[in-house]
Write a protein that holds these residues in place. Structure first.
Motif: not given
Ligand SMILES: NC(=O)c1ccc[n+]([C@@H]2O[C@H](COP(=O)([O-])OP(=O)(O)OC[C@H]3O[C@@H](n4cnc5c(N)ncnc54)[C@H](O)[C@@H]3O)[C@@H](O)[C@H]2O)c1
Ligand SMILES: [Fe+2]
Length: 385
Positions: A194, A198, A263, A277, A281
């Motif tokens: 994750d 990002h 996302h 999550h 991703n």
């Protein structure tokens, strides 16, 4: 014009949670509303905080009605419990789920006109800062302790709402890698991916600039060097410490410049199937990177490959694109991330609805390639089997 918003004070390093006592004294707080989740109580992580509070005689009210991928009900129950507690600040301990729930609670308590929570979706026009919050991450992933976002599920609409609001930013972030040692391998891998997502999405978003690039390239480099070690050996304290820092550094960037459709596409998987999550991703990232290679961001892929340790000397853009995608896939496979949506319970007949939801997500605006429901649907299908 560029804007950077970061939290007020942050501490880093093994054992730094002890600073809670000094910060409470310095700010004159009297009672904590302690938000965490039941697994963190079970794994003894919450105890590490209650020990600090008890040693400093700081009274607290525990609130643990938080599920992974938290819901509007979690926030609303928290608001009621906060009001009854007599607390004057919040301690949020957990992964993104606990910290995001705490952010929602802190916002609604001080902005009661948003008590429905639904009206907070997108860029919410709150007038007051949230209840002052100390955020202590227990995963090395979301960076919720330094971001201006929180993500809450609207169960009626089967939707993950991304709420963007500078008023929600925690006052104090305490990044103590000892709180992450108990993460099992799968959680370490998913949350680390994750953080990588990002860093990569906000490195190639059109709003990226010198300062966010600086954060994201460093984060990519640190994650590439440390994530596998943290997964393979949870007691590798250097790898844990570096991952704790890397996810925060990625957060400093992405919170200010935005993300992209990895996302957007991960959020509906959370809303439809409760997919973790990080897993969502991690699985989608290489497919979306392939799609976004056909955009003005393509020349930046070479930098990503370089930060991931590939020798990029003499590579052209096309070779850089290939190298970056391969490096991401290699890392993801090496830490046993599932590679196909069919392996994680996604139903093929839902793909169109998932694509519609993803297209409408707040993160879609940050994608480097203009997209459509049809294109997103095609990416989901490619990732399906
Ligand atoms: N606010 C933001 O900017 C932001 C960014 C990305 C994601 N998110 C959101 O954050 C949520 C995901 O957060 P997450 O990936 O950190 O996981 P999480 O908070 O959902 O936690 C997942 C599970 O892991 C457990 N866990 C957490 N830390 C542990 C530890 N140290 N030891 C043992 N178990 C532990 C939790 O108790 C929970 O059962 C999603 O809802 C996602 O949409 C928010
Ligand atoms: Fe994320």
């Amino acid at each position: 014009m560029k804007r950077i918003i970061l939290n007020e004070t942050s501490y880093f390093g093994a054992g730094c949670r002890s600073v809670i006592a000094e910060e409470v004294a310095r700010r004159g707080f009297r009672k904590a509303f302690f938000v965490t989740d039941k697994d963190l109580i079970k794994f003894g992580v919450a105890d590490k905080i209650t020990q600090v509070l008890n040693a400093a005689s700081i009274p607290f009210e525990l609130f643990s009605d938080v599920k992974a991928n938290p819901t509007i009900a979690n926030v609303q129950h928290g608001v009621e419990a906060y009001k009854k507690s007599g607390a004057d600040f919040i301690i949020a301990l957990g992964g993104g789920s606990s910290i995001d729930t705490a952010k929602g609670i802190g916002i609604v308590v001080n902005n009661p006109e948003f008590a429905d929570v639904k009206s907070l979706e997108g860029v919410a026009d709150t007038k007051h800062k949230a209840v002052p919050t100390f955020a202590l991450p227990t995963t090395a992933g979301t960076a919720a302790e330094v971001t201006i976002n929180y993500v809450i599920i609207d169960e009626d609409a089967k939707k993950k709402m991304v709420c963007v609001d500078p008023n929600d930013i925690p006052a104090v972030a305490i990044i103590d890698p000892e709180l992450m040692y108990s993460m099992p391998k799968g959680l370490t891998a998913a949350t680390g991916m994750d953080a990588l997502t990002h860093a990569i999405e906000s490195y190639i978003t059109p709003g990226a600039w010198a300062m966010s690039d600086m954060f994201e390239i460093k984060a990519i480099e640190m994650i590439a060097q440390n994530l596998k070690n943290a997964v393979d050996n949870g007691n590798d304290t250097l790898a844990r410490d570096n991952m704790a820092q890397a996810q925060y550094i990625a957060g400093m960037g992405f919170s200010n410049v935005g993300l992209g459709i990895v996302h957007s596409m991960a959020h509906p998987l959370g809303a439809f199937y409760d997919t973790p999550h990080g897993v969502a991703n991690a699985l989608l990232l290489p497919y979306v990177m392939e799609y976004n290679a056909d955009s003005p961001a393509a020349p930046k892929y070479k930098d990503i490959a370089g930060a991931m340790g590939v020798d990029i000397e003499g590579m052209n853009t096309e070779e850089g694109v290939k190298a970056a995608i391969e490096a991401v896939k290699k890392l993801s496979e090496s830490i046993n991330i599932p590679q196909k949506l069919s392996e994680i319970g996604v139903k093929e007949e839902d793909i169109h609805d998932l694509a519609v939801a993803a297209y409408g997500d707040v993160c879609t605006g940050g994608n480097p390639r203009p997209t459509s429901v049809e294109d997103i649907e095609a990416i989901y299908r490619k990732a399906y089997r």
